[in-house]
Design a protein around this motif. Structure first.
Motif, mmCIF file in Angstrom:
data_model
loop_
_atom_site.group_PDB
_atom_site.id
_atom_site.type_symbol
_atom_site.label_atom_id
_atom_site.label_comp_id
_atom_site.label_asym_id
_atom_site.label_seq_id
_atom_site.Cartn_x
_atom_site.Cartn_y
_atom_site.Cartn_z
ATOM 1 N N GLU A 267 0.831 -1.210 0.000
ATOM 2 C CA GLU A 267 0.000 0.000 0.000
ATOM 3 C C GLU A 267 0.865 1.260 0.000
ATOM 4 O OE1 GLU A 267 -3.317 2.317 -0.144
ATOM 5 O OE2 GLU A 267 -3.363 0.125 -0.152
ATOM 6 N N GLN A 268 1.933 1.248 0.772
ATOM 7 C CA GLN A 268 2.808 2.418 0.829
ATOM 8 C C GLN A 268 3.603 2.585 -0.466
ATOM 9 O OE1 GLN A 268 5.143 2.760 4.478
ATOM 10 N NE2 GLN A 268 3.639 1.508 5.569
ATOM 11 N N PHE A 269 3.994 1.473 -1.064
ATOM 12 C CA PHE A 269 4.764 1.538 -2.306
ATOM 13 C C PHE A 269 3.903 1.996 -3.464
ATOM 14 C CE2 PHE A 269 6.345 -0.580 -6.194
ATOM 15 C CZ PHE A 269 7.588 0.038 -6.281
ATOM 16 N N SER A 270 2.711 1.418 -3.604
ATOM 17 C CA SER A 270 1.811 1.758 -4.702
ATOM 18 C C SER A 270 0.395 1.335 -4.340
ATOM 19 C CB SER A 270 2.241 1.064 -5.998
ATOM 20 O OG SER A 270 1.227 1.155 -6.983
ATOM 21 N N PRO A 271 -0.505 2.283 -4.053
ATOM 22 C CA PRO A 271 -1.898 1.919 -3.749
ATOM 23 C C PRO A 271 -2.551 1.133 -4.884
ATOM 24 C CG PRO A 271 -1.465 4.197 -3.123
ATOM 25 C CD PRO A 271 -0.257 3.718 -3.871
ATOM 26 N N GLY A 272 -2.188 1.459 -6.121
ATOM 27 C CA GLY A 272 -2.751 0.725 -7.252
ATOM 28 C C GLY A 272 -2.332 -0.725 -7.259
ATOM 29 N N LEU A 273 -1.053 -0.992 -6.914
ATOM 30 C CA LEU A 273 -0.561 -2.361 -6.864
ATOM 31 C C LEU A 273 -1.235 -3.133 -5.735
ATOM 32 C CD1 LEU A 273 1.439 -4.398 -8.084
ATOM 33 C CD2 LEU A 273 3.159 -3.556 -6.488
ATOM 34 N N ALA A 274 -1.511 -2.452 -4.632
ATOM 35 C CA ALA A 274 -2.173 -3.112 -3.499
ATOM 36 C C ALA A 274 -3.596 -3.529 -3.848
ATOM 37 C CB ALA A 274 -2.177 -2.186 -2.283
ATOM 38 N N GLN A 275 -4.206 -2.862 -4.827
ATOM 39 C CA GLN A 275 -5.573 -3.195 -5.239
ATOM 40 C C GLN A 275 -5.617 -4.306 -6.280
ATOM 41 O OE1 GLN A 275 -8.321 -1.919 -3.793
ATOM 42 N NE2 GLN A 275 -6.897 -0.874 -2.422
ATOM 43 N N ARG A 276 -4.465 -4.736 -6.783
ATOM 44 C CA ARG A 276 -4.433 -5.792 -7.791
ATOM 45 C C ARG A 276 -4.916 -7.121 -7.192
ATOM 46 N NH1 ARG A 276 0.362 -5.141 -11.731
ATOM 47 N NH2 ARG A 276 -1.007 -3.375 -12.112
ATOM 48 N N GLU A 359 3.066 5.510 -9.920
ATOM 49 C CA GLU A 359 3.186 5.506 -8.456
ATOM 50 C C GLU A 359 4.517 4.916 -8.022
ATOM 51 O OE1 GLU A 359 -1.598 4.961 -7.414
ATOM 52 O OE2 GLU A 359 -0.206 3.264 -7.274
ATOM 53 N N ALA A 360 4.935 3.851 -8.688
ATOM 54 C CA ALA A 360 6.201 3.216 -8.328
ATOM 55 C C ALA A 360 7.376 4.150 -8.589
ATOM 56 C CB ALA A 360 6.370 1.919 -9.111
ATOM 57 N N ARG A 361 7.378 4.817 -9.750
ATOM 58 C CA ARG A 361 8.467 5.741 -10.072
ATOM 59 C C ARG A 361 8.500 6.906 -9.087
ATOM 60 N NH1 ARG A 361 11.365 6.067 -14.386
ATOM 61 N NH2 ARG A 361 11.287 8.336 -14.390
ATOM 62 N N GLU A 362 7.322 7.421 -8.742
ATOM 63 C CA GLU A 362 7.258 8.542 -7.798
ATOM 64 C C GLU A 362 7.800 8.140 -6.435
ATOM 65 O OE1 GLU A 362 3.890 11.561 -5.848
ATOM 66 O OE2 GLU A 362 3.333 10.108 -7.394
ATOM 67 N N HIS A 363 7.455 6.925 -5.997
ATOM 68 C CA HIS A 363 7.915 6.455 -4.685
ATOM 69 C C HIS A 363 9.427 6.248 -4.685
ATOM 70 C CE1 HIS A 363 7.127 4.507 -0.769
ATOM 71 N NE2 HIS A 363 8.214 3.821 -1.045
ATOM 72 N N ILE A 364 9.952 5.649 -5.743
ATOM 73 C CA ILE A 364 11.393 5.400 -5.823
ATOM 74 C C ILE A 364 12.162 6.712 -5.882
ATOM 75 C CG2 ILE A 364 13.198 4.448 -7.304
ATOM 76 C CD1 ILE A 364 11.197 2.224 -8.044
ATOM 77 N N GLU A 365 11.661 7.685 -6.644
ATOM 78 C CA GLU A 365 12.326 8.984 -6.724
ATOM 79 C C GLU A 365 12.275 9.709 -5.380
ATOM 80 O OE1 GLU A 365 10.353 10.941 -9.903
ATOM 81 O OE2 GLU A 365 11.298 9.739 -11.485
ATOM 82 N N MET A 366 11.166 9.549 -4.659
ATOM 83 C CA MET A 366 11.056 10.163 -3.337
ATOM 84 C C MET A 366 12.095 9.583 -2.380
ATOM 85 S SD MET A 366 9.718 9.342 -0.080
ATOM 86 C CE MET A 366 8.378 8.177 -0.362
#
Length: 395
Positions: A267-276, A359-366
């Protein structure tokens, strides 16, 4: 060979050849007129997907690539040769991004697919192009245009239909060994898997899917703990997640809490991935007495309030693994058929994948920015300590 899934390169397309200023000069033809030819286009830089390599390690050592410049035009209306294109071969599943603007240049998901990442410069024009009834002896020409230059980030994401999730030593590698011909390392200590492993699961003739085993996650992985987010991005293109759970952990931890910890990291890494779509796979039943299995599995499911599919397996004994593989195959075929018949559903799948990638790219860049700030802070602290020490010695 070392597994490298990211690389940064600089590419320079070729410059277009200059146009030529020339006049026809032949015996008995005193006024032959202009005959300067055009230059050739500069070579472009392309990425080409190939199955013969599976890592970006070559681009860690050579980072600058330049295509050939176009040749200049010549007299007698001769056009200069086009510059040769630069073809950079990358693994299937590689995406390209402009490092300076963040623009996504494209994905290479099929063998032989090509992607232009820097366009060659347009050719210059010779003076023949400028002749007219009022300008019969033009002395002007046009130089070739420079080629594009880019700083490109290459990201390799493994192409798999199914991704495995779970804590270290949950039995993910054992599972992929039991259902495919893949042979990832298996041992009785955590983090035996250090790179993603792919396996082709063949249910029957002409019915198969690809499964990806990524290194185990631990609480705090989304913030960089353990192997951090380095391999979470490989789950972006999967269609289904299998959450492998050890029902009898050697450290006596709570399986239900372990499931929730990994779900929180997703969920913290990518909310979209958590919904898969995610299926719960209760593994290592062989470690539990047969009369206690039902009670233990039901307790885990009830405390999780799990509403999705649940499977019970023993990967090391291949107990329940074939049934699970068949269920996955049916899920994949149904999903594929629906996408072919329902255009709106197919567009939804692409939109969800793009959202998860963003979302993944944004989290990694953060996280990268946070690490940079911490390094600068530590350097400042070291300088302050040194200044204090010097002042103390002077006293």
């Amino acid at each position: 060979m070392k597994f490298v899934d990211e690389a940064r390169i600089t590419v320079q397309a070729g410059k277009g050849g200059n146009g030529c200023v020339s006049f026809r000069r032949e015996k008995f033809i005193p006024k032959g007129g202009p005959d300067g030819g055009d230059g050739g286009d500069g070579g472009s830089v392309y990425l080409e997907a190939t199955e013969s390599i599976n890592t970006l390690i070559d681009y860690r050592y050579t980072r600058h690539y330049q295509a050939e410049n176009g040749k200049g035009g010549q007299s007698r209306n001769c056009t200069g040769n086009k510059g040769a294109d630069m073809i950079l071969r990358v693994p299937v599943g590689t995406g390209a991004f402009d490092e300076d603007t963040g623009e996504k240049l494209g994905d290479l998901t099929e063998p032989g697919q090509k992607l232009m990442i820097a366009r060659g410069g347009f050719h210059g024009l010779g003076n023949t192009r400028y002749k007219s009834s009022t300008n019969q002896a033009p002395t002007q020409s046009k130089p070739g245009q420079p080629g594009e230059s880019r700083n490109v980030k290459l990201e390799l994401k493994v192409l798999a239909d199914v991704g495995l999730l779970g804590l270290p030593n949950a039995g993910k590698s054992t599972f992929i060994r039991s259902v495919s011909a893949a042979t990832p390392k298996v041992a009785d200590y955590p983090f035996t898997t250090l790179v993603p492993n792919l396996g082709v699961v063949k249910v029957e003739e002409h019915r198969s899917f690809v499964i990806a085993d990524i290194p185990g996650l631990i609480p705090g992985a989304s913030d960089g703990a353990g192997l951090g987010t380095r391999f979470l991005k490989h789950l972006v293109r999967t269609q289904l997640l299998l959450h492998i759970v050890d029902v009898a952990p050697f450290d006596d931890s709570d399986p239900a809490e372990n499931v929730q910890a990994i779900a929180n990291e997703l969920e913290q890494f990518s909310p979209g991935l958590a919904q898969r779509d995610r299926w719960l796979v209760l593994n290592k039943l062989d470690m539990v007495p047969e009369e206690e299995r039902d009670a233990r599995c039901n307790d885990i499911v009830e405390r999780l309030q799990w509403t999705g599919p649940v499977f019970r397996i023993s990967a090391i004994n291949r107990e329940g693994t074939f049934k699970l593989s068949c269920e996955i195959m049916e899920y994949m075929e149904a999903r594929r058929a629906r996408a072919e018949d329902d255009e709106e559903f197919a567009e939804q799948i692409l939109a969800e994948r793009d959202q998860v990638e963003a979302e993944a790219r944004e989290h990694i860049e953060m996280l990268a920015e946070r690490r940079r700030q911490l390094r600068e802070l530590n350097e400042d602290d070291d300088d302050d300590d040194y200044d204090v020490e010097v002042i103390y010695l002077r006293e």
